[in-house]
Write a protein that holds these residues in place. Structure first.
Motif, PDB file in Angstrom:
ATOM      1  N   TRP A 136       0.905  -1.253   0.030  1.00 22.06           N
ATOM      2  CA  TRP A 136      -0.133   0.047  -0.103  1.00 22.06           C
ATOM      3  C   TRP A 136       0.878   1.122   0.007  1.00 22.06           C
ATOM      4  N   SER A 137       0.165   2.400  -0.254  1.00 22.34           N
ATOM      5  CA  SER A 137       1.073   3.755  -0.478  1.00 22.34           C
ATOM      6  C   SER A 137       0.248   4.802   0.279  1.00 22.34           C
ATOM      7  N   LYS A 138       0.885   5.649   1.040  1.00 24.47           N
ATOM      8  CA  LYS A 138       0.119   6.977   1.594  1.00 24.47           C
ATOM      9  C   LYS A 138      -0.078   7.950   0.732  1.00 24.47           C
ATOM     10  N   THR A 139       0.539   7.948  -0.742  1.00 24.61           N
ATOM     11  CA  THR A 139       0.129   8.393  -1.689  1.00 24.61           C
ATOM     12  C   THR A 139      -0.852   8.112  -2.701  1.00 24.61           C
ATOM     13  N   ASP A 140      -1.468   6.870  -2.368  1.00 24.57           N
ATOM     14  CA  ASP A 140      -2.587   6.463  -3.057  1.00 24.57           C
ATOM     15  C   ASP A 140      -3.621   7.552  -3.310  1.00 24.57           C
ATOM     16  N   GLY A 141      -4.037   7.706  -4.733  1.00 25.18           N
ATOM     17  CA  GLY A 141      -5.025   8.825  -5.020  1.00 25.18           C
ATOM     18  C   GLY A 141      -6.562   8.412  -5.346  1.00 25.18           C
ATOM     19  N   ILE A 142      -6.644   6.991  -4.882  1.00 23.13           N
ATOM     20  CA  ILE A 142      -7.888   6.269  -5.174  1.00 23.13           C
ATOM     21  C   ILE A 142      -8.550   5.714  -3.859  1.00 23.13           C
ATOM     22  N   VAL A 143      -7.793   5.058  -3.223  1.00 22.43           N
ATOM     23  CA  VAL A 143      -8.188   4.416  -1.986  1.00 22.43           C
ATOM     24  C   VAL A 143      -7.542   4.699  -0.758  1.00 22.43           C
ATOM     25  N   PRO A 144      -8.268   4.937   0.265  1.00 26.18           N
ATOM     26  CA  PRO A 144      -7.494   5.155   1.635  1.00 26.18           C
ATOM     27  C   PRO A 144      -6.520   4.123   2.042  1.00 26.18           C
ATOM     28  N   TRP A 145      -5.233   4.580   2.194  1.00 23.46           N
ATOM     29  CA  TRP A 145      -4.172   3.386   2.380  1.00 23.46           C
ATOM     30  C   TRP A 145      -4.608   2.754   3.703  1.00 23.46           C
ATOM     31  N   GLN A 146      -5.045   3.465   4.810  1.00 31.49           N
ATOM     32  CA  GLN A 146      -5.712   2.617   6.069  1.00 31.49           C
ATOM     33  C   GLN A 146      -6.665   1.455   5.911  1.00 31.49           C
ATOM     34  N   GLY A 147      -7.280   1.407   4.910  1.00 33.24           N
ATOM     35  CA  GLY A 147      -8.004   0.320   4.452  1.00 33.24           C
ATOM     36  C   GLY A 147      -7.505  -1.141   3.782  1.00 33.24           C
ATOM     37  N   CYS A 148      -6.204  -0.567   3.419  1.00 36.97           N
ATOM     38  CA  CYS A 148      -5.216  -1.564   2.839  1.00 36.97           C
ATOM     39  C   CYS A 148      -4.701  -2.447   3.598  1.00 36.97           C
ATOM     40  N   THR A 149      -4.324  -1.967   4.913  1.00 37.65           N
ATOM     41  CA  THR A 149      -3.236  -2.529   5.727  1.00 37.65           C
ATOM     42  C   THR A 149      -3.758  -3.542   6.479  1.00 37.65           C
ATOM     43  N   VAL A 150      -2.918  -4.578   6.983  1.00 35.26           N
ATOM     44  CA  VAL A 150      -3.186  -5.803   7.662  1.00 35.26           C
ATOM     45  C   VAL A 150      -2.797  -5.659   9.258  1.00 35.26           C
ATOM     46  N   ASP A 151      -3.259  -6.390  10.363  1.00 32.59           N
ATOM     47  CA  ASP A 151      -2.712  -6.323  11.483  1.00 32.59           C
ATOM     48  C   ASP A 151      -1.909  -7.649  11.803  1.00 32.59           C
ATOM     49  N   PRO A 152      -0.779  -7.586  11.869  1.00 32.09           N
ATOM     50  CA  PRO A 152       0.224  -8.794  12.029  1.00 32.09           C
ATOM     51  C   PRO A 152      -0.092  -9.374  13.569  1.00 32.09           C
ATOM     52  N   SER A 153      -0.750  -8.686  14.230  1.00 34.02           N
ATOM     53  CA  SER A 153      -0.830  -9.102  15.825  1.00 34.02           C
ATOM     54  C   SER A 153      -2.136  -9.930  15.458  1.00 34.02           C
ATOM     55  N   THR A 154      -2.953  -9.875  14.992  1.00 36.81           N
ATOM     56  CA  THR A 154      -4.150 -10.707  14.761  1.00 36.81           C
ATOM     57  C   THR A 154      -4.116 -11.610  13.582  1.00 36.81           C
ATOM     58  N   ASP A 155      -3.222 -11.291  12.693  1.00 36.04           N
ATOM     59  CA  ASP A 155      -3.257 -12.010  11.478  1.00 36.04           C
ATOM     60  C   ASP A 155      -1.698 -12.415  11.261  1.00 36.04           C
ATOM     61  N   PRO A 156      -1.116 -13.374  11.972  1.00 36.44           N
ATOM     62  CA  PRO A 156       0.152 -13.774  12.052  1.00 36.44           C
ATOM     63  C   PRO A 156       0.906 -13.920  10.778  1.00 36.44           C
ATOM     64  N   ILE A 157       0.279 -14.488   9.763  1.00 38.72           N
ATOM     65  CA  ILE A 157       0.989 -14.844   8.619  1.00 38.72           C
ATOM     66  C   ILE A 157       0.654 -13.834   7.378  1.00 38.72           C
ATOM     67  N   ALA A 158       0.558 -12.481   7.767  1.00 38.39           N
ATOM     68  CA  ALA A 158       0.264 -11.368   7.045  1.00 38.39           C
ATOM     69  C   ALA A 158       1.061 -10.473   7.413  1.00 38.39           C
ATOM     70  N   GLU A 159       1.765  -9.416   6.106  1.00 38.45           N
ATOM     71  CA  GLU A 159       2.425  -8.459   6.583  1.00 38.45           C
ATOM     72  C   GLU A 159       2.170  -7.080   5.771  1.00 38.45           C
ATOM     73  N   ASN A 160       2.605  -5.965   6.210  1.00 33.57           N
ATOM     74  CA  ASN A 160       2.543  -4.815   5.458  1.00 33.57           C
ATOM     75  C   ASN A 160       3.869  -4.487   4.654  1.00 33.57           C
ATOM     76  N   LEU A 161       3.591  -3.947   3.398  1.00 33.22           N
ATOM     77  CA  LEU A 161       4.824  -3.428   2.848  1.00 33.22           C
ATOM     78  C   LEU A 161       4.312  -1.915   2.129  1.00 33.22           C
ATOM     79  N   GLU A 162       4.891  -0.840   2.707  1.00 38.93           N
ATOM     80  CA  GLU A 162       4.435   0.450   2.128  1.00 38.93           C
ATOM     81  C   GLU A 162       5.482   0.695   1.078  1.00 38.93           C
ATOM     82  N   VAL A 163       4.852   1.357   0.047  1.00 36.90           N
ATOM     83  CA  VAL A 163       5.815   1.665  -1.235  1.00 36.90           C
ATOM     84  C   VAL A 163       5.316   3.321  -1.382  1.00 36.90           C
ATOM     85  N   LEU A 164       6.098   3.752  -2.347  1.00 37.59           N
ATOM     86  CA  LEU A 164       5.854   5.014  -2.925  1.00 37.59           C
ATOM     87  C   LEU A 164       5.173   5.249  -4.181  1.00 37.59           C
ATOM     88  N   SER A 165       3.870   5.055  -4.408  1.00 36.63           N
ATOM     89  CA  SER A 165       3.354   4.581  -5.561  1.00 36.63           C
ATOM     90  C   SER A 165       1.958   5.289  -5.662  1.00 36.63           C
TER      91      SER A 165
END
Length: 257
Positions: free
Chosen positions: A198-227
């Motif tokens: 996900w990207s904080k400079t995404d112009g279409i969707v709010p980045w907060q809605g794209c992230t996962v929570d590894p504390s409750t989803d242990p085989i998931a991860e976030n990767l922030e990019v500039l895009s």
């Protein structure tokens, strides 16, 4: 995504709202730069190709809402050049949770899975990532891993710059009766390794809605990019991230450092 609550544009509780209009207006010019940059990188890689990375493993790429296989061509070519057996979804334009897609996508996945003696990785762009989560829930033993690119799967990401398009598409193309149940299902932890790009400079969707929570989803991860959002399937940083994560062995999976 869809306006399930019938609030006609009001954000859901806890939602961040759609990205700033300025970011939306920059989407096309940013995509032009991102696409051109990735083409140059692949031309260079053609001289000294690293074609053993994918080892022939299968990958299914799902387009975003109102997109189709042609628009994921840059991503698919990048992966194919590096040794993956890459498949488009073959269902035309993504009009959301229509009968054609809800019926046709599982069949398409089953056809691809039947060709290989191993699970299939799924890369989904935007709403395609939401559909990738759905396939993983429905076929946990046949999905190797999921990579979501700017995919607003959380309730916090329901209000996007494309919500109006979803509503118009629902009126024109229809929606399955169990659409809300599908969205509720994909909001649960995915049972296979998942990477949310996900990207904080995404112009279409709010980045907060794209992230996962590894504390409750242990085989998931976030990767922030500039895009940009549209550029998620062409941005060199995103393509490098997808290649890196698809190389991981699910049996020894660990988050990117």
């Amino acid at each position: 995504m869809y306006d399930f609550e019938g609030d006609h544009g009001a954000p859901a509780a806890g939602a961040s709202g759609a990205p700033h209009r300025a970011l939306m207006l920059l989407e096309l010019p940013r995509w032009t730069v991102e696409y051109g940059s990735s083409r140059l990188i692949d031309l260079a890689a053609g001289v000294l190709p690293d074609r053993d990375l994918g080892q022939g493993r299968p990958v299914l790429v799902l387009p975003g809402f109102s997109a189709h296989d042609k628009l994921t061509g840059r991503l698919r070519a990048h992966l194919a050049q590096r040794g993956w057996n890459v498949h488009g979804w073959g269902l035309g334009t993504n009009h959301g949770l229509t009968e054609k897609i809800v019926t046709g996508l599982p069949k398409r996945f089953a056809d691809i899975a039947a060709r290989y003696d191993e699970p299939v990785s799924i890369v989904g762009w935007s709403f395609g990532g939401v559909l990738a989560r759905w396939l993983a829930h429905e076929n946990p033993h046949q999905v190797r891993q999921v990579v979501c690119l700017g995919s607003p799967w959380r309730a916090e990401g329901e209000r996007t710059r494309a919500t109006g398009m979803f509503e118009k598409s629902k009126d024109k193309h229809g929606i399955v009766p169990n659409a809300r149940a599908i969205i509720d299902q994909v909001r649960g932890p995915v049972p296979v390794p998942l990477t949310a790009v996900w990207s904080k400079t995404d112009g279409i969707v709010p980045w907060q809605g794209c992230t996962v929570d590894p504390s409750t989803d242990p085989i998931a991860e976030n990767l922030e990019v500039l895009s940009s959002h549209v550029g998620m399937v062409a941005n060199p940083l995103v393509l490098a991230a997808v290649v890196d994560r698809l190389r991981q062995d699910p049996a020894q999976w660990k988050p990117a450092s």
